[in-house]
Design a protein around this motif. Structure first.
Motif, PDB file in Angstrom:
ATOM      1  N   PRO A 255       0.803  -1.232   0.000  1.00  0.00           N
ATOM      2  CA  PRO A 255       0.000   0.000   0.000  1.00  0.00           C
ATOM      3  C   PRO A 255       0.830   1.273   0.000  1.00  0.00           C
ATOM      4  O   PRO A 255       0.465   2.261  -0.658  1.00  0.00           O
ATOM      5  CB  PRO A 255      -0.821  -0.131   1.291  1.00  0.00           C
ATOM      6  N   ASP A 256       1.975   1.262   0.707  1.00  0.00           N
ATOM      7  CA  ASP A 256       2.769   2.487   0.792  1.00  0.00           C
ATOM      8  C   ASP A 256       3.504   2.818  -0.501  1.00  0.00           C
ATOM      9  O   ASP A 256       3.984   3.949  -0.683  1.00  0.00           O
ATOM     10  CB  ASP A 256       3.771   2.409   1.951  1.00  0.00           C
ATOM     11  N   ARG A 257       3.590   1.858  -1.413  1.00  0.00           N
ATOM     12  CA  ARG A 257       4.276   2.143  -2.672  1.00  0.00           C
ATOM     13  C   ARG A 257       3.425   3.012  -3.594  1.00  0.00           C
ATOM     14  O   ARG A 257       3.952   3.781  -4.407  1.00  0.00           O
ATOM     15  CB  ARG A 257       4.641   0.828  -3.374  1.00  0.00           C
ATOM     16  N   ALA A 258       2.089   2.886  -3.495  1.00  0.00           N
ATOM     17  CA  ALA A 258       1.191   3.656  -4.366  1.00  0.00           C
ATOM     18  C   ALA A 258       1.282   5.140  -4.030  1.00  0.00           C
ATOM     19  O   ALA A 258       0.940   5.573  -2.933  1.00  0.00           O
ATOM     20  CB  ALA A 258      -0.249   3.165  -4.204  1.00  0.00           C
ATOM     21  N   GLY A 259       1.795   5.919  -4.969  1.00  0.00           N
ATOM     22  CA  GLY A 259       1.908   7.363  -4.768  1.00  0.00           C
ATOM     23  C   GLY A 259       3.052   7.783  -3.871  1.00  0.00           C
ATOM     24  O   GLY A 259       3.080   8.933  -3.402  1.00  0.00           O
ATOM     25  N   ALA A 260       4.029   6.891  -3.633  1.00  0.00           N
ATOM     26  CA  ALA A 260       5.155   7.237  -2.756  1.00  0.00           C
ATOM     27  C   ALA A 260       5.964   8.409  -3.304  1.00  0.00           C
ATOM     28  O   ALA A 260       6.634   9.116  -2.553  1.00  0.00           O
ATOM     29  CB  ALA A 260       6.059   6.027  -2.553  1.00  0.00           C
ATOM     30  N   TRP A 261       5.880   8.631  -4.622  1.00  0.00           N
ATOM     31  CA  TRP A 261       6.625   9.717  -5.242  1.00  0.00           C
ATOM     32  C   TRP A 261       6.263  11.085  -4.653  1.00  0.00           C
ATOM     33  O   TRP A 261       7.053  12.042  -4.746  1.00  0.00           O
ATOM     34  CB  TRP A 261       6.387   9.737  -6.747  1.00  0.00           C
ATOM     35  N   GLN A 262       5.099  11.190  -4.029  1.00  0.00           N
ATOM     36  CA  GLN A 262       4.682  12.476  -3.445  1.00  0.00           C
ATOM     37  C   GLN A 262       5.597  12.898  -2.303  1.00  0.00           C
ATOM     38  O   GLN A 262       5.705  14.096  -2.009  1.00  0.00           O
ATOM     39  CB  GLN A 262       3.244  12.376  -2.930  1.00  0.00           C
ATOM     40  N   SER A 263       6.244  11.911  -1.672  1.00  0.00           N
ATOM     41  CA  SER A 263       7.173  12.227  -0.570  1.00  0.00           C
ATOM     42  C   SER A 263       8.605  12.344  -1.050  1.00  0.00           C
ATOM     43  O   SER A 263       9.531  12.459  -0.239  1.00  0.00           O
ATOM     44  CB  SER A 263       7.067  11.152   0.523  1.00  0.00           C
ATOM     45  N   GLY A 264       8.805  12.291  -2.373  1.00  0.00           N
ATOM     46  CA  GLY A 264      10.149  12.462  -2.925  1.00  0.00           C
ATOM     47  C   GLY A 264      10.952  11.186  -3.008  1.00  0.00           C
ATOM     48  O   GLY A 264      12.171  11.244  -3.200  1.00  0.00           O
ATOM     49  N   GLN A 265      10.291  10.037  -2.871  1.00  0.00           N
ATOM     50  CA  GLN A 265      11.021   8.783  -2.985  1.00  0.00           C
ATOM     51  C   GLN A 265      10.194   7.766  -3.753  1.00  0.00           C
ATOM     52  O   GLN A 265       8.974   7.871  -3.867  1.00  0.00           O
ATOM     53  CB  GLN A 265      11.371   8.223  -1.602  1.00  0.00           C
ATOM     54  N   LEU A 266      10.899   6.768  -4.291  1.00  0.00           N
ATOM     55  CA  LEU A 266      10.261   5.650  -4.972  1.00  0.00           C
ATOM     56  C   LEU A 266      10.582   4.393  -4.179  1.00  0.00           C
ATOM     57  O   LEU A 266      11.725   4.203  -3.757  1.00  0.00           O
ATOM     58  CB  LEU A 266      10.786   5.525  -6.411  1.00  0.00           C
ATOM     59  N   ILE A 267       9.586   3.559  -3.958  1.00  0.00           N
ATOM     60  CA  ILE A 267       9.753   2.357  -3.158  1.00  0.00           C
ATOM     61  C   ILE A 267       9.678   1.142  -4.076  1.00  0.00           C
ATOM     62  O   ILE A 267       8.728   0.978  -4.847  1.00  0.00           O
ATOM     63  CB  ILE A 267       8.660   2.250  -2.075  1.00  0.00           C
ATOM     64  N   PHE A 268      10.684   0.291  -3.971  1.00  0.00           N
ATOM     65  CA  PHE A 268      10.706  -0.951  -4.758  1.00  0.00           C
ATOM     66  C   PHE A 268      10.815  -2.132  -3.796  1.00  0.00           C
ATOM     67  O   PHE A 268      11.707  -2.155  -2.937  1.00  0.00           O
ATOM     68  CB  PHE A 268      11.888  -0.954  -5.725  1.00  0.00           C
ATOM     69  N   LYS A 269       9.916  -3.087  -3.935  1.00  0.00           N
ATOM     70  CA  LYS A 269       9.931  -4.286  -3.110  1.00  0.00           C
ATOM     71  C   LYS A 269       9.755  -5.495  -4.017  1.00  0.00           C
ATOM     72  O   LYS A 269       8.652  -5.800  -4.453  1.00  0.00           O
ATOM     73  CB  LYS A 269       8.842  -4.227  -2.043  1.00  0.00           C
ATOM     74  N   ARG A 270      10.885  -6.104  -4.347  1.00  0.00           N
ATOM     75  CA  ARG A 270      10.936  -7.217  -5.297  1.00  0.00           C
ATOM     76  C   ARG A 270      10.251  -6.838  -6.615  1.00  0.00           C
ATOM     77  O   ARG A 270       9.535  -7.623  -7.231  1.00  0.00           O
ATOM     78  CB  ARG A 270      10.303  -8.469  -4.690  1.00  0.00           C
ATOM     79  N   THR A 271      10.495  -5.610  -7.030  1.00  0.00           N
ATOM     80  CA  THR A 271       9.940  -5.098  -8.279  1.00  0.00           C
ATOM     81  C   THR A 271      10.827  -5.519  -9.451  1.00  0.00           C
ATOM     82  O   THR A 271      12.057  -5.385  -9.369  1.00  0.00           O
ATOM     83  CB  THR A 271       9.864  -3.558  -8.229  1.00  0.00           C
ATOM     84  N   PRO A 272      10.251  -6.028 -10.544  1.00  0.00           N
ATOM     85  CA  PRO A 272      11.088  -6.409 -11.697  1.00  0.00           C
ATOM     86  C   PRO A 272      11.930  -5.239 -12.175  1.00  0.00           C
ATOM     87  O   PRO A 272      11.481  -4.085 -12.186  1.00  0.00           O
ATOM     88  CB  PRO A 272      10.051  -6.821 -12.747  1.00  0.00           C
ATOM     89  N   LEU A 273      13.157  -5.528 -12.581  1.00  0.00           N
ATOM     90  CA  LEU A 273      14.102  -4.479 -12.965  1.00  0.00           C
ATOM     91  C   LEU A 273      13.539  -3.577 -14.064  1.00  0.00           C
ATOM     92  O   LEU A 273      13.735  -2.355 -14.020  1.00  0.00           O
ATOM     93  CB  LEU A 273      15.420  -5.112 -13.428  1.00  0.00           C
ATOM     94  N   TYR A 274      12.835  -4.153 -15.042  1.00  0.00           N
ATOM     95  CA  TYR A 274      12.349  -3.310 -16.129  1.00  0.00           C
ATOM     96  C   TYR A 274      11.281  -2.326 -15.643  1.00  0.00           C
ATOM     97  O   TYR A 274      11.157  -1.218 -16.179  1.00  0.00           O
ATOM     98  CB  TYR A 274      11.832  -4.147 -17.298  1.00  0.00           C
ATOM     99  N   GLU A 275      10.513  -2.701 -14.599  1.00  0.00           N
ATOM    100  CA  GLU A 275       9.554  -1.758 -14.021  1.00  0.00           C
ATOM    101  C   GLU A 275      10.284  -0.643 -13.273  1.00  0.00           C
ATOM    102  O   GLU A 275       9.879   0.522 -13.308  1.00  0.00           O
ATOM    103  CB  GLU A 275       8.592  -2.473 -13.075  1.00  0.00           C
ATOM    104  N   VAL A 276      11.357  -1.012 -12.593  1.00  0.00           N
ATOM    105  CA  VAL A 276      12.173  -0.010 -11.903  1.00  0.00           C
ATOM    106  C   VAL A 276      12.722   1.009 -12.901  1.00  0.00           C
ATOM    107  O   VAL A 276      12.662   2.231 -12.665  1.00  0.00           O
ATOM    108  CB  VAL A 276      13.334  -0.694 -11.150  1.00  0.00           C
ATOM    109  N   ILE A 277      13.225   0.514 -14.026  1.00  0.00           N
ATOM    110  CA  ILE A 277      13.783   1.413 -15.044  1.00  0.00           C
ATOM    111  C   ILE A 277      12.683   2.291 -15.641  1.00  0.00           C
ATOM    112  O   ILE A 277      12.882   3.487 -15.883  1.00  0.00           O
ATOM    113  CB  ILE A 277      14.502   0.597 -16.151  1.00  0.00           C
ATOM    114  N   ASP A 278      11.505   1.698 -15.888  1.00  0.00           N
ATOM    115  CA  ASP A 278      10.369   2.481 -16.396  1.00  0.00           C
ATOM    116  C   ASP A 278      10.079   3.674 -15.484  1.00  0.00           C
ATOM    117  O   ASP A 278       9.822   4.789 -15.944  1.00  0.00           O
ATOM    118  CB  ASP A 278       9.119   1.600 -16.481  1.00  0.00           C
TER     119      ASP A 278
END
Length: 337
Positions: A255-278
C-alpha cells in the motif's frame, strides 16, 4: 463516456404502454397486471413512463386548430349544422390511435434526446499540465484530490452521471471522495479504472499503464486487439497493463508504494528491474537501456530519491549481478555481468 442504449428502449416501451391505456375498450385487467409488473422490473421504467406522461400532458394542452368551415353553395338546400365533435382528434378528422401513437413517438424521441443531452453535458471541465520537476495538487468540486506528478497532463470532465478523468501523460495519485453511485473513472491509453471511493495511483509509461492501490478497491478494465481484460484490485495490489494487447499482469507492491513519489522517494519491493527502469526514466533526461532479456525480471528492493535517480542506478551493481555503464549524454546501459 459510456452510453446506455437500453434507455431508449424504456422510452419506447413507456410510449407503447401509454398508447394502449388510451384505448379503454381494449385495456384489460391482464394488461394492468402486466403494466404494473413492467414498472417494477426497473426503476428506470417508472422514470421513463412519468417523463412520457408529462410530455404527453403538455402536448395535449396545446391549442388545436379549429376545423375548417365549408361555405354552403347558394343553390344548396339549407340543413342543420352538424353537432361539433367533442375532441380535437375528432375535429382533425383523424382516428385517435394513430394520432396518439405518433404524438407519443414524438414525446419518446424528445424525452430521449433531452435525457441524452442532460446525461452527457459536462457540468465541470479542467485541463491540468505540469512541467519538468513540477508537482501539483488539485481539489475537484466533489472534494476528490488529484496529485499530479511532473511532466503530466490530465483532463477532467464531470457530468451528471460520471466523474471522468483522463491521464494523457505522466502519473497521478487519486484520493477519491465517495459520492453515492456517482462513479469516478480514470482513463489512460487503453485502460479504465472505476471506483466509488478509494486512493490509487496511475502511471502511463511508453508501452504500459501501471495501477497501484493504497486504499479501497478498484476495477481495472483494458482493451486489446482481440479481447478485453478486467481485474479487481484491493489495497496493496498493483497491475501493469500492455497498451498494445491490453494484457494485465500483477506486479509486486505494498500500500505504501502507491503514490510514494509524493514524498520524494520511490519504493521498490521485489519489483522487476524493467519496471524499476520504467519508473526511474521519468525522472531522468538521459535514456536508460536494458541489454539482454535475462536481466529484465531481476527483483529489486530499495528506495530511490526522485531528486537524484542516477544514484540508485549507480547502486544497482551492488544489488544485482549487473553492470551499469554511464555513457554521459548518451545515457546509461545496464547489462549482465
Amino acid at each position: 463516456m459510456s452510453h446506455d442504449p437500453s434507455v431508449a428502449l424504456f422510452y419506447e416501451a413507456a410510449s407503447d404502454w401509454l398508447t394502449r391505456q388510451q384505448d379503454s375498450e381494449h385495456w384489460t385487467a391482464q394488461d394492468k397486471i402486466a403494466f404494473e409488473h413492467w414498472l417494477q422490473q426497473d426503476p428506470r421504467h417508472q422514470q421513463a413512463y412519468e417523463a412520457i406522461s408529462q410530455t404527453w400532458t403538455m402536448f395535449d394542452q396545446v391549442k388545436r386548430p379549429a376545423s375548417p368551415v365549408s361555405k354552403a353553395s347558394s343553390k344548396a338546400t339549407a340543413v342543420p349544422a352538424p353537432r361539433p365533435k367533442t375532441t380535437w382528434r375528432d375535429r382533425l378528422g383523424l382516428h385517435w390511435r394513430p394520432v396518439v401513437g405518433g404524438a407519443l413517438s414524438f414525446c419518446a424521441t424528445l424525452g430521449i434526446a433531452t435525457w441524452y443531452w442532460y446525461q452527457h453535458s459536462p457540468q465541470y471541465t479542467q485541463h491540468v499540465e505540469t512541467a519538468q520537476a513540477e508537482q501539483r495538487d488539485i481539489t475537484l468540486p466533489d472534494g476528490s484530490v488529484v496529485s499530479l506528478n511532473q511532466n503530466s497532463t490530465l483532463e477532467v470532465e464531470y457530468s451528471p452521471h460520471e466523474r471522468s478523468l483522463e491521464l494523457l501523460q505522466g502519473e497521478a495519485f487519486f484520493k477519491v471522495a465517495p459520492q453515492g453511485d456517482h462513479r469516478f473513472v480514470v482513463k489512460s491509453a487503453n485502460t479504465q479504472v472505476r471506483v466509488i471511493g478509494t486512493a490509487f495511483n496511475v502511471r502511463l509509461a511508453p508501452s504500459r499503464v501501471y495501477v497501484s492501490v493504497r486504499e479501497g478497491v478498484v476495477s481495472v478494465n483494458s482493451t486489446g486487439d482481440r479481447e478485453n481484460h478486467s481485474t479487481t484490485l484491493k489495497a496493496g495490489d498493483a497491475l501493469r497493463i500492455s497498451t498494445d494487447t491490453g494484457l494485465q499482469k500483477p506486479s509486486p507492491s505494498t500500500p505504501d508504494r502507491a503514490g510514494a513519489w509524493q514524498s520524494g522517494q520511490l519504493i521498490f519491493k521485489r519489483t522487476p528491474l524493467y519496471e524499476v527502469i520504467d519508473e526511474l526514466q521519468g525522472y531522468m533526461t538521459q535514456p536508460i537501456e536494458l541489454v539482454g532479456t535475462q536481466i529484465r525480471s531481476y527483483p529489486v528492493s530499495g528506495f530511490a530519491n526522485t531528486q537524484h535517480p542516477a544514484d540508485f542506478l549507480d547502486a544497482l551493481a551492488q544489488l544485482l549481478p549487473v553492470q551499469v555503464e554511464n555513457l554521459g549524454a548518451q545515457g546509461y546501459r545496464i547489462s549482465a555481468k
